[in-house]
Design a protein around this motif. Structure first.
Motif, PDB file in Angstrom:
ATOM      1  N   LEU A 383       0.858  -1.180   0.000  1.00 44.70           N
ATOM      2  CA  LEU A 383       0.000   0.000   0.000  1.00 44.70           C
ATOM      3  C   LEU A 383       0.897   1.235   0.000  1.00 44.70           C
ATOM      4  CD1 LEU A 383      -2.775   1.454   0.407  1.00 44.70           C
ATOM      5  CD2 LEU A 383      -2.399   1.196   2.882  1.00 44.70           C
ATOM      6  N   ASP A 384       0.703   2.098  -0.974  1.00 37.50           N
ATOM      7  CA  ASP A 384       1.530   3.307  -1.057  1.00 37.50           C
ATOM      8  C   ASP A 384       1.393   4.133   0.216  1.00 37.50           C
ATOM      9  OD1 ASP A 384       2.312   2.569  -3.595  1.00 37.50           O
ATOM     10  OD2 ASP A 384       0.759   3.757  -4.597  1.00 37.50           O
ATOM     11  N   ASP A 385       2.529   4.654   0.685  1.00 42.50           N
ATOM     12  CA  ASP A 385       2.552   5.388   1.950  1.00 42.50           C
ATOM     13  C   ASP A 385       3.548   6.538   1.838  1.00 42.50           C
ATOM     14  OD1 ASP A 385       1.851   5.030   5.113  1.00 42.50           O
ATOM     15  OD2 ASP A 385       3.924   5.715   4.849  1.00 42.50           O
ATOM     16  N   GLN A 390       6.019   2.278   1.027  1.00 39.61           N
ATOM     17  CA  GLN A 390       4.939   1.305   0.933  1.00 39.61           C
ATOM     18  C   GLN A 390       4.835   0.561   2.250  1.00 39.61           C
ATOM     19  OE1 GLN A 390       6.288  -0.804  -2.704  1.00 39.61           O
ATOM     20  NE2 GLN A 390       4.523   0.037  -3.777  1.00 39.61           N
ATOM     21  N   GLN A 444      -3.203  -5.316  -5.748  1.00 40.76           N
ATOM     22  CA  GLN A 444      -2.541  -4.076  -5.359  1.00 40.76           C
ATOM     23  C   GLN A 444      -3.352  -2.857  -5.792  1.00 40.76           C
ATOM     24  OE1 GLN A 444       1.558  -3.847  -6.538  1.00 40.76           O
ATOM     25  NE2 GLN A 444       1.780  -1.698  -5.923  1.00 40.76           N
ATOM     26  N   ASN A 448      -4.973  -0.202  -3.045  1.00 38.31           N
ATOM     27  CA  ASN A 448      -4.635   1.214  -3.066  1.00 38.31           C
ATOM     28  C   ASN A 448      -5.846   2.081  -3.383  1.00 38.31           C
ATOM     29  OD1 ASN A 448      -1.491   1.927  -2.862  1.00 38.31           O
ATOM     30  ND2 ASN A 448      -1.699  -0.133  -3.695  1.00 38.31           N
ATOM     31  N   LYS A 452      -7.904   5.213  -0.997  1.00 39.12           N
ATOM     32  CA  LYS A 452      -7.868   6.572  -1.551  1.00 39.12           C
ATOM     33  C   LYS A 452      -9.268   7.160  -1.643  1.00 39.12           C
ATOM     34  CE  LYS A 452      -3.621   6.121  -4.253  1.00 39.12           C
ATOM     35  NZ  LYS A 452      -3.037   6.039  -5.621  1.00 39.12           N
TER      36      LYS A 452
END
Length: 453
Positions: A383-385, A390, A444, A448, A452
């Protein structure tokens, strides 16, 4: 063994009236099996099927599917077995590339091709045995989720079977349950081991596992299925189990051994007609040594393979696309290493990601989480962070009634802090991809997008 005729005909010559196949409660000898196959093959030819034609086979495992498979082979067809639950939009994209003439629909629905039916005709239908003829087209998604069809000859399937049987005894009085679907290469592996050994095979409509295994000595199972079987009060005749799909606890293999069941595990790919490396399960994380007829290298951390069981290529628009690299090897994109002469698979090279500077190999984390008794399968996706780059998120498929809120506490002490998932989510039905390997890329994107909103 080198066959000079279709394997079922060969075994008819050896022992015509010996039991060969159990279809639900009906038992067929090799003689009766050949008669059924030849009648169906004659029926298919009467409907216009010719050698080299591509045939979509849409069906779950049941007696009709197995008989249809053998008869289509004997007609010299190129069989594309497909899960009836595959989403129609995916079929619409996929099938035009497969150069198909006919569809044999035993389950589900498809109107895009000329339909075949299971009507038998008198006479011996089929064509001559040619082991190098292209026979099967098996869908594989790799890590991208985009299905490709790996094409194998009968010779390649038999080479795969020979390698497994060199490790795992399967005698002519043994009986293997077809517990995996023929639209997966692992199910086809069972079929070809039966034909190579001249043993017995059991095919039953959907039933509880304990009932399906009645009278069987061999099975291909995932660890959860074997645990349930060992903890049940059912009396089974199992001698050997080929395990796949998850980490294999030492306790499981020991409990099975106490009940007289030998367990085996390994590493395989659709492109290699199932198993490449294998061993008798011992609780260690490696997947054993290369089976006979297979060559394995680790080049710059990547596993490269060659084998007699390798597919002739990927099929697209009537042509075979090559599998091998410039050196003549299949580069798997799996990270691996040798440990005491045995191969350990660390995970997909494409899957490695970094969280706060720490490398996370999803498969390493998944092997540990999969030992939870209420988790059937798990995927770790990034998960983008903004702070860490991530973070790991766990997407799980659980037993009914499982409390997902308890999982974060369970992994403490089992995983390093940076490996512990920051979110736990239930695997959505729509991402199971109709029985083809779940796409990590799609997971993925879903994860994500979910955070969002």
């Amino acid at each position: 063994m080198s066959f000079t005729d279709w394997p079922w005909r060969y075994w008819r010559m050896q022992w015509a009236d010996k039991p060969a196949l159990r279809l639900n409660d009906e038992t067929l000898s090799w003689r009766r099996l050949c008669a059924r196959v030849e009648g169906l093959a004659a029926g298919f030819q009467h409907q216009g099927l010719r050698e080299g034609d591509g045939v979509l086979l849409l069906g779950h495992n049941h007696p009709q599917t197995l008989l249809a498979w053998l008869a289509l082979l004997q007609c010299g067809a190129r069989i594309l077995p497909v899960n009836p639950q595959l989403p129609p939009p995916l079929l619409d994209v996929l099938l035009p590339q497969m150069t198909l003439r006919f569809a044999l629909v035993l389950d589900g629905h498809y109107d895009g091709l000329t339909a075949l039916n299971m009507a038998e005709q008198t006479g011996a239908g089929g064509v001559a045995w040619q082991p190098e003829r292209l026979a099967s087209m098996t869908l594989t998604s790799g890590s991208t989720g985009v299905p490709k069809a790996a094409v194998h000859s009968c010779a390649a399937h038999l080479a795969s079977a020979a390698g497994v049987l060199a490790l795992m005894p399967y005698g002519d009085d043994d009986d293997w349950l077809l517990s995996l679907p023929l639209f997966h290469v692992s199910g086809q592996g069972i079929l070809w081991r039966w034909l190579l050994a001249g043993a017995r095979l059991t095919v039953r409509d959907k039933r509880p596992l304990e009932q399906g295994l009645a009278g069987c000595t061999h099975a291909s199972l995932v660890p959860t299925q074997l645990w349930r079987l060992l903890n049940s009060e059912s009396q089974v005749a199992l001698k050997a189990v080929l395990l796949g799909g998850a980490a294999i606890p030492v306790e499981l293999t020991q409990t099975a051994r106490e009940k007289g069941i030998r367990t085996y595990c390994g590493y395989g790919l659709t492109e290699f007609a199932s198993t490449v490396c294998a061993k008798e399960a011992d609780g260690e994380p490696d997947i054993g040594r290369a089976l006979p007829g297979r060559d394995v290298r680790v080049v710059d951390g990547e596993v490269w393979l060659r084998a007699q069981s390798m597919a002739a290529g990927y099929w697209r628009d009537g042509e075979l696309l090559p599998l091998t690299n410039a050196q003549g090897w299949f580069a798997t994109r799996d990270r691996g290493e040798w440990r005491n002469g045995r191969l350990t698979i660390l995970g997909r090279m494409d899957n490695l990601f970094f969280s706060g500077g720490e490398g996370i190999q999803p498969e390493t984390v998944e092997r540990i989480i999969a030992t939870h008794p209420q988790i059937n399968q798990v995927f770790i996706v990034p998960l983008d962070d903004a702070e860490f780059g991530q973070r790991p998120v766990a997407v799980v498929e659980c037993e009914p009634g499982a409390d997902i809120a308890s999982f974060p506490e369970w992994v403490k002490g089992r995983l390093a802090r940076f490996q512990q998932p920051v979110r736990w989510l239930i695997l959505p039905t729509e991402l199971k991809n109709g029985g083809i390997k779940v796409s990590r890329r799609a997971l993925q994107q879903w994860v994500n997008a979910s955070f969002k909103r």
